[in-house]
Design a protein around this motif. Sequence first.
Motif, PDB file in Angstrom:
ATOM      1  N   GLY A 281       0.454  -1.299   0.107  1.00 39.78           N
ATOM      2  CA  GLY A 281       0.825   0.022   0.198  1.00 39.78           C
ATOM      3  C   GLY A 281       0.918   1.176   0.008  1.00 39.78           C
ATOM      4  O   GLY A 281       0.386   2.441  -0.150  1.00 39.78           O
ATOM      5  N   VAL A 282       2.625   1.050   0.461  1.00 41.89           N
ATOM      6  CA  VAL A 282       2.934   2.293   0.356  1.00 41.89           C
ATOM      7  C   VAL A 282       3.369   3.007  -1.251  1.00 41.89           C
ATOM      8  O   VAL A 282       3.847   1.851  -2.044  1.00 41.89           O
ATOM      9  CB  VAL A 282       3.915   2.390   1.201  1.00 41.89           C
ATOM     10  CG1 VAL A 282       5.579   3.065   1.184  1.00 41.89           C
ATOM     11  CG2 VAL A 282       3.888   1.680   2.531  1.00 41.89           C
ATOM     12  N   THR A 283       3.187   3.775  -1.341  1.00 37.36           N
ATOM     13  CA  THR A 283       3.750   4.467  -2.921  1.00 37.36           C
ATOM     14  C   THR A 283       5.206   5.230  -2.211  1.00 37.36           C
ATOM     15  O   THR A 283       4.919   6.601  -2.352  1.00 37.36           O
ATOM     16  CB  THR A 283       2.916   4.975  -3.053  1.00 37.36           C
ATOM     17  OG1 THR A 283       1.274   4.746  -3.850  1.00 37.36           O
ATOM     18  CG2 THR A 283       3.012   6.085  -4.559  1.00 37.36           C
ATOM     19  N   PRO A 284       6.077   4.909  -2.573  1.00 41.39           N
ATOM     20  CA  PRO A 284       7.051   5.558  -3.027  1.00 41.39           C
ATOM     21  C   PRO A 284       7.241   7.055  -3.679  1.00 41.39           C
ATOM     22  O   PRO A 284       7.394   7.023  -4.579  1.00 41.39           O
ATOM     23  CB  PRO A 284       8.489   4.535  -3.239  1.00 41.39           C
ATOM     24  CG  PRO A 284       7.851   3.274  -2.835  1.00 41.39           C
ATOM     25  CD  PRO A 284       6.777   3.311  -3.134  1.00 41.39           C
ATOM     26  N   ARG A 285       7.839   8.044  -2.804  1.00 38.95           N
ATOM     27  CA  ARG A 285       7.923   9.069  -3.665  1.00 38.95           C
ATOM     28  C   ARG A 285       9.277   9.767  -3.307  1.00 38.95           C
ATOM     29  O   ARG A 285       9.463  10.087  -2.409  1.00 38.95           O
ATOM     30  CB  ARG A 285       6.624   9.890  -3.048  1.00 38.95           C
ATOM     31  CG  ARG A 285       6.169  11.496  -3.569  1.00 38.95           C
ATOM     32  CD  ARG A 285       5.962  12.243  -2.903  1.00 38.95           C
ATOM     33  NE  ARG A 285       4.250  12.131  -3.790  1.00 38.95           N
ATOM     34  CZ  ARG A 285       3.324  12.270  -3.602  1.00 38.95           C
ATOM     35  NH1 ARG A 285       2.898  13.159  -2.758  1.00 38.95           N
ATOM     36  NH2 ARG A 285       2.122  11.995  -4.365  1.00 38.95           N
ATOM     37  N   LEU A 286       9.781  10.863  -4.310  1.00 43.39           N
ATOM     38  CA  LEU A 286      11.127  11.124  -4.236  1.00 43.39           C
ATOM     39  C   LEU A 286      10.573  13.188  -4.688  1.00 43.39           C
ATOM     40  O   LEU A 286       9.411  12.742  -5.568  1.00 43.39           O
ATOM     41  CB  LEU A 286      11.637  11.507  -6.047  1.00 43.39           C
ATOM     42  CG  LEU A 286      12.657  10.087  -5.127  1.00 43.39           C
ATOM     43  CD1 LEU A 286      14.034   9.667  -5.976  1.00 43.39           C
ATOM     44  CD2 LEU A 286      13.329   9.853  -4.346  1.00 43.39           C
ATOM     45  N   THR A 287      10.583  13.802  -3.615  1.00 48.43           N
ATOM     46  CA  THR A 287       9.635  15.143  -3.866  1.00 48.43           C
ATOM     47  C   THR A 287      10.824  16.054  -4.410  1.00 48.43           C
ATOM     48  O   THR A 287      11.293  15.372  -4.620  1.00 48.43           O
ATOM     49  CB  THR A 287       9.117  15.502  -2.586  1.00 48.43           C
ATOM     50  OG1 THR A 287      10.624  15.766  -1.870  1.00 48.43           O
ATOM     51  CG2 THR A 287       9.050  14.668  -1.517  1.00 48.43           C
ATOM     52  N   THR A 288       9.849  17.288  -4.940  1.00 50.86           N
ATOM     53  CA  THR A 288      10.343  17.858  -5.518  1.00 50.86           C
ATOM     54  C   THR A 288      11.864  19.373  -4.452  1.00 50.86           C
ATOM     55  O   THR A 288      12.624  19.561  -5.133  1.00 50.86           O
ATOM     56  CB  THR A 288       9.729  19.354  -5.617  1.00 50.86           C
ATOM     57  OG1 THR A 288       9.615  20.325  -3.880  1.00 50.86           O
ATOM     58  CG2 THR A 288       8.708  19.035  -6.503  1.00 50.86           C
ATOM     59  N   SER A 289      12.004  18.188  -3.196  1.00 54.16           N
ATOM     60  CA  SER A 289      13.412  18.500  -2.121  1.00 54.16           C
ATOM     61  C   SER A 289      14.799  18.297  -2.281  1.00 54.16           C
ATOM     62  O   SER A 289      15.531  18.250  -2.317  1.00 54.16           O
ATOM     63  CB  SER A 289      13.273  18.943  -0.757  1.00 54.16           C
ATOM     64  OG  SER A 289      12.368  17.656  -0.319  1.00 54.16           O
ATOM     65  N   THR A 290      14.086  16.920  -3.749  1.00 57.28           N
ATOM     66  CA  THR A 290      15.456  15.937  -3.647  1.00 57.28           C
ATOM     67  C   THR A 290      16.643  16.889  -4.578  1.00 57.28           C
ATOM     68  O   THR A 290      15.789  17.343  -6.085  1.00 57.28           O
ATOM     69  CB  THR A 290      14.945  14.674  -4.421  1.00 57.28           C
ATOM     70  OG1 THR A 290      13.447  14.242  -3.962  1.00 57.28           O
ATOM     71  CG2 THR A 290      15.262  13.564  -5.091  1.00 57.28           C
ATOM     72  N   ALA A 291      17.275  16.387  -5.060  1.00 52.33           N
ATOM     73  CA  ALA A 291      18.381  17.525  -5.632  1.00 52.33           C
ATOM     74  C   ALA A 291      19.817  16.624  -5.923  1.00 52.33           C
ATOM     75  O   ALA A 291      20.082  15.493  -4.942  1.00 52.33           O
ATOM     76  CB  ALA A 291      18.789  18.827  -4.949  1.00 52.33           C
ATOM     77  N   ILE A 292      20.135  16.769  -6.886  1.00 50.19           N
ATOM     78  CA  ILE A 292      21.375  16.425  -7.649  1.00 50.19           C
ATOM     79  C   ILE A 292      22.017  17.378  -8.232  1.00 50.19           C
ATOM     80  O   ILE A 292      22.051  18.535  -8.253  1.00 50.19           O
ATOM     81  CB  ILE A 292      21.357  15.854  -8.874  1.00 50.19           C
ATOM     82  CG1 ILE A 292      19.963  14.077  -8.678  1.00 50.19           C
ATOM     83  CG2 ILE A 292      22.346  14.796  -8.968  1.00 50.19           C
ATOM     84  CD1 ILE A 292      19.580  13.693  -9.905  1.00 50.19           C
ATOM     85  N   THR A 293      23.458  17.968  -6.996  1.00 48.16           N
ATOM     86  CA  THR A 293      24.348  18.198  -7.684  1.00 48.16           C
ATOM     87  C   THR A 293      25.333  18.250  -7.768  1.00 48.16           C
ATOM     88  O   THR A 293      26.404  17.142  -7.423  1.00 48.16           O
ATOM     89  CB  THR A 293      24.294  19.134  -5.667  1.00 48.16           C
ATOM     90  OG1 THR A 293      23.277  19.933  -5.245  1.00 48.16           O
ATOM     91  CG2 THR A 293      25.486  20.618  -5.714  1.00 48.16           C
ATOM     92  N   GLU A 294      26.393  18.991  -8.658  1.00 44.10           N
ATOM     93  CA  GLU A 294      27.357  18.395  -9.549  1.00 44.10           C
ATOM     94  C   GLU A 294      28.411  19.569  -8.717  1.00 44.10           C
ATOM     95  O   GLU A 294      28.120  20.696  -8.742  1.00 44.10           O
ATOM     96  CB  GLU A 294      27.508  18.823 -10.526  1.00 44.10           C
ATOM     97  CG  GLU A 294      28.287  17.347 -11.353  1.00 44.10           C
ATOM     98  CD  GLU A 294      27.796  17.371 -13.323  1.00 44.10           C
ATOM     99  OE1 GLU A 294      27.767  18.258 -13.489  1.00 44.10           O
ATOM    100  OE2 GLU A 294      27.732  16.327 -13.638  1.00 44.10           O
ATOM    101  N   ASP A 295      29.543  19.007  -8.176  1.00 42.44           N
ATOM    102  CA  ASP A 295      30.541  19.150  -7.677  1.00 42.44           C
ATOM    103  C   ASP A 295      31.219  20.062  -8.908  1.00 42.44           C
ATOM    104  O   ASP A 295      31.548  19.244  -9.329  1.00 42.44           O
ATOM    105  CB  ASP A 295      31.579  18.446  -7.118  1.00 42.44           C
ATOM    106  CG  ASP A 295      30.892  18.147  -5.474  1.00 42.44           C
ATOM    107  OD1 ASP A 295      29.694  19.008  -5.396  1.00 42.44           O
ATOM    108  OD2 ASP A 295      31.345  16.987  -4.693  1.00 42.44           O
TER     109      ASP A 295
END
Length: 97
Positions: free
Chosen positions: A83-97
């Motif tokens: 019943g759980v729907t995994p979610r990545l929110t808009t606060s998820t970030a990928i940052t390139e150094d």
Amino acid sequence: GETGNQTTNETSYTSYARVAVTRNSSNWTVTANSVSPAANIDFPACTGGTATITHFAVGTASSSTVKLLYSGTVSPNISVSSGVTPRLTTSTAITED
């Protein structure tokens, strides 16, 4: 984890599937060297089994063992059960150094 290919340690709860998000300005917000989804990324709801989601990855294939482009830690981890729907929110970030 953060090494390997797209199938290394990929979750396997019942009904899991990768989610394709097209690389364009409608789907991603880019600020300097950081990118975030413009909308939440919802994965299919779990219909059986359990899993703990600790990392995410970005690759180029909807299936198979293609090389990872980016990966990172999911915090807090997502506990998945029926019943759980995994979610990545808009606060998820990928940052390139």
